[in-house]
Design a protein around this motif. Structure first.
Motif, PDB file in Angstrom:
ATOM      1  N   ASP A  30       8.903   0.215  -0.477  1.00  0.00           N
ATOM      2  CA  ASP A  30       8.527  -0.281  -1.799  1.00  0.00           C
ATOM      3  C   ASP A  30       8.529   0.843  -2.831  1.00  0.00           C
ATOM      4  O   ASP A  30       8.965   0.657  -3.965  1.00  0.00           O
ATOM      5  CB  ASP A  30       7.140  -0.919  -1.747  1.00  0.00           C
ATOM      6  CG  ASP A  30       7.140  -2.245  -0.998  1.00  0.00           C
ATOM      7  OD1 ASP A  30       8.195  -2.914  -0.992  1.00  0.00           O
ATOM      8  OD2 ASP A  30       6.102  -2.599  -0.420  1.00  0.00           O
ATOM      9  N   ALA A  31       8.047   2.015  -2.435  1.00  0.00           N
ATOM     10  CA  ALA A  31       7.989   3.144  -3.370  1.00  0.00           C
ATOM     11  C   ALA A  31       9.383   3.584  -3.786  1.00  0.00           C
ATOM     12  O   ALA A  31       9.682   3.730  -4.992  1.00  0.00           O
ATOM     13  CB  ALA A  31       7.231   4.312  -2.741  1.00  0.00           C
ATOM     14  N   GLU A  87       4.633  10.704  -3.511  1.00  0.00           N
ATOM     15  CA  GLU A  87       3.330  11.316  -3.781  1.00  0.00           C
ATOM     16  C   GLU A  87       2.501  10.459  -4.726  1.00  0.00           C
ATOM     17  O   GLU A  87       1.283  10.302  -4.536  1.00  0.00           O
ATOM     18  CB  GLU A  87       3.530  12.714  -4.357  1.00  0.00           C
ATOM     19  CG  GLU A  87       4.013  13.727  -3.323  1.00  0.00           C
ATOM     20  CD  GLU A  87       4.388  15.072  -3.896  1.00  0.00           C
ATOM     21  OE1 GLU A  87       4.388  16.061  -3.153  1.00  0.00           O
ATOM     22  OE2 GLU A  87       4.704  15.145  -5.117  1.00  0.00           O
ATOM     23  N   GLU A  88       3.152   9.889  -5.729  1.00  0.00           N
ATOM     24  CA  GLU A  88       2.451   9.021  -6.673  1.00  0.00           C
ATOM     25  C   GLU A  88       1.859   7.806  -5.970  1.00  0.00           C
ATOM     26  O   GLU A  88       0.836   7.265  -6.380  1.00  0.00           O
ATOM     27  CB  GLU A  88       3.408   8.570  -7.788  1.00  0.00           C
ATOM     28  CG  GLU A  88       2.783   7.720  -8.869  1.00  0.00           C
ATOM     29  CD  GLU A  88       1.898   8.531  -9.816  1.00  0.00           C
ATOM     30  OE1 GLU A  88       1.139   7.919 -10.581  1.00  0.00           O
ATOM     31  OE2 GLU A  88       1.980   9.784  -9.813  1.00  0.00           O
ATOM     32  N   VAL A 108       3.758  14.595   1.154  1.00  0.00           N
ATOM     33  CA  VAL A 108       5.197  14.841   1.257  1.00  0.00           C
ATOM     34  C   VAL A 108       5.475  16.306   1.573  1.00  0.00           C
ATOM     35  O   VAL A 108       4.873  17.206   0.985  1.00  0.00           O
ATOM     36  CB  VAL A 108       5.910  14.451  -0.056  1.00  0.00           C
ATOM     37  CG1 VAL A 108       7.385  14.856  -0.018  1.00  0.00           C
ATOM     38  CG2 VAL A 108       5.779  12.942  -0.306  1.00  0.00           C
ATOM     39  N   GLU A 109       6.391  16.502   2.502  1.00  0.00           N
ATOM     40  CA  GLU A 109       6.939  17.824   2.759  1.00  0.00           C
ATOM     41  C   GLU A 109       8.380  17.832   2.257  1.00  0.00           C
ATOM     42  O   GLU A 109       9.196  16.998   2.669  1.00  0.00           O
ATOM     43  CB  GLU A 109       6.913  18.147   4.245  1.00  0.00           C
ATOM     44  CG  GLU A 109       7.495  19.519   4.583  1.00  0.00           C
ATOM     45  CD  GLU A 109       7.528  19.804   6.074  1.00  0.00           C
ATOM     46  OE1 GLU A 109       7.712  20.975   6.440  1.00  0.00           O
ATOM     47  OE2 GLU A 109       7.378  18.837   6.861  1.00  0.00           O
ATOM     48  N   ARG A 110       8.701  18.762   1.359  1.00  0.00           N
ATOM     49  CA  ARG A 110      10.039  18.858   0.810  1.00  0.00           C
ATOM     50  C   ARG A 110      10.904  19.767   1.678  1.00  0.00           C
ATOM     51  O   ARG A 110      10.548  20.911   1.931  1.00  0.00           O
ATOM     52  CB  ARG A 110       9.999  19.398  -0.630  1.00  0.00           C
ATOM     53  CG  ARG A 110       9.482  18.392  -1.641  1.00  0.00           C
ATOM     54  CD  ARG A 110       9.094  19.090  -2.930  1.00  0.00           C
ATOM     55  NE  ARG A 110       8.742  18.158  -3.998  1.00  0.00           N
ATOM     56  CZ  ARG A 110       7.578  17.517  -4.073  1.00  0.00           C
ATOM     57  NH1 ARG A 110       6.649  17.719  -3.140  1.00  0.00           N
ATOM     58  NH2 ARG A 110       7.327  16.693  -5.077  1.00  0.00           N
ATOM     59  N   GLY A 142       0.806  -1.199   0.000  1.00  0.00           N
ATOM     60  CA  GLY A 142       0.000   0.000   0.000  1.00  0.00           C
ATOM     61  C   GLY A 142       0.841   1.251   0.000  1.00  0.00           C
ATOM     62  O   GLY A 142       2.030   1.220   0.266  1.00  0.00           O
ATOM     63  N   GLY A 143       0.231   2.365  -0.300  1.00  0.00           N
ATOM     64  CA  GLY A 143       0.925   3.632  -0.311  1.00  0.00           C
ATOM     65  C   GLY A 143       0.836   4.283   1.042  1.00  0.00           C
ATOM     66  O   GLY A 143       1.056   3.660   2.068  1.00  0.00           O
TER      67      GLY A 143
END
Length: 304
Positions: A260-261, A58-59, A64-66, A28-29
């Motif tokens: 995984d991402a 994000e995908e 996400v915080e950059r 899962g994401g």
């Protein structure tokens, strides 16, 4: 210049199978409402890779915080230890020498295994999959000059050093992993001269004939752009500098899909790929975020 799918397929030949395997294994994401904070150091390659990590997360459903462009290694390390960031790209050689202050080794797998275990034990940080790319220190020459002098290895360079001018950053002349280390490993040679310049002027000086040899890094975009030759480190002085995501254990525990991402990105980053991407920024003056997004779209990891 844009990255066509044809170019991407050529550059990444041999990693497609690995990519598919990782992608299929992905679970899962983003789970819950946690924000994943992505950092990077303050130079071109780090900005590109940091943006890649952010885009892929994000995908996969993460918020996400950059926090890119933090500074050098001590700043990035302090940020992840304090929890200011959850992850950032790091190099195995930097971890070994700069952070852990362990002896130099040229064994890629041994270095990765060492830093992976030490970071888990000392900092509760996890190293994910390393990329094939190796942004190690190197010596570069133009093809014409290398052929003229018949120099292909650092041993060849050392044998002719008294007739050669080396150009590079001022600190290289005095660093143990710079000129001092070269002289210890390859004999107590003496250069004709050392030309200290800002790092951004090394390649211009080389191609303009101001020097015979330049201090380089393995994934510098100018290597491909100027068709330069990297001299073989035939005595194995320089350690490997593979890049990989390092992630806090707490962030992984809260969001296991991070691994995984990000592991989808790692097999794609070869020397040739990173040289191309780096030169898009350093040579063609494009934004790192734009270059990262275009590459990942062409790779099929994110949508348009």
């Amino acid at each position: 210049m844009t990255f066509s799918r044809r170019w991407f397929n050529q550059a990444c030949l041999g990693v497609a199978t690995a990519l598919v395997a990782v992608a299929c294994a992905g679970g899962g994401g983003g789970g819950g409402d946690d924000v994943v904070s992505v950092g990077s150091k303050d130079f071109t390659e780090q900005l590109i890779i940091g943006e890649m990590y952010a885009l892929v997360l994000e995908e996969n459903g993460f918020t996400v915080e950059r926090k890119l462009n933090l500074g050098g290694t001590p700043v990035a390390q302090a940020a992840i230890e304090s929890g200011e960031i959850d992850l950032y790209p790091e190099y195995t050689g930097t971890a070994l020498l700069t952070v852990l202050k362990l002896p130099v080794s040229s064994d890629q797998q041994a270095v990765y295994d060492t830093v992976k275990q030490a970071y888990q034990d000392q900092f509760n940080l996890v190293w994910l999959d390393p990329s094939p790319m190796n942004n190690t220190q190197a010596l570069a020459m133009t093809e014409e000059r290398a052929a003229e002098l018949d120099i292909r290895t650092i041993s060849d360079f050392a044998a002719q050093a008294s007739n050669l001018t080396l150009i590079g950053p001022p600190e290289f002349e005095v660093r143990e992993d710079g000129l001092v280390g070269l002289q210890e490993a390859y004999g107590d040679f003496t250069l004709k001269s050392y030309k200290p310049v800002d790092a951004g002027l090394r390649y211009k000086g080389l191609v303009d004939g101001e020097a015979d040899v330049a201090v380089a890094f393995g994934t510098d975009g100018e290597i491909s752009a100027f068709n330069l030759v990297l001299l073989e480190d035939d005595k194995g002085l320089f350690p490997p500098y593979q890049v990989a995501p390092i992630v806090s254990q707490a962030a992984l525990d809260a969001n296991p899909g991070i691994a995984d991402a990000l592991n989808q990105v790692s097999p794609l980053l070869t020397d040739d790929v990173m040289r191309q991407l780096n030169y898009e920024v350093s040579g063609n003056q494009r934004e790192p975020a734009e270059v990262a997004q275009e590459f990942l779209v062409d790779a099929g990891l994110i949508s348009e």
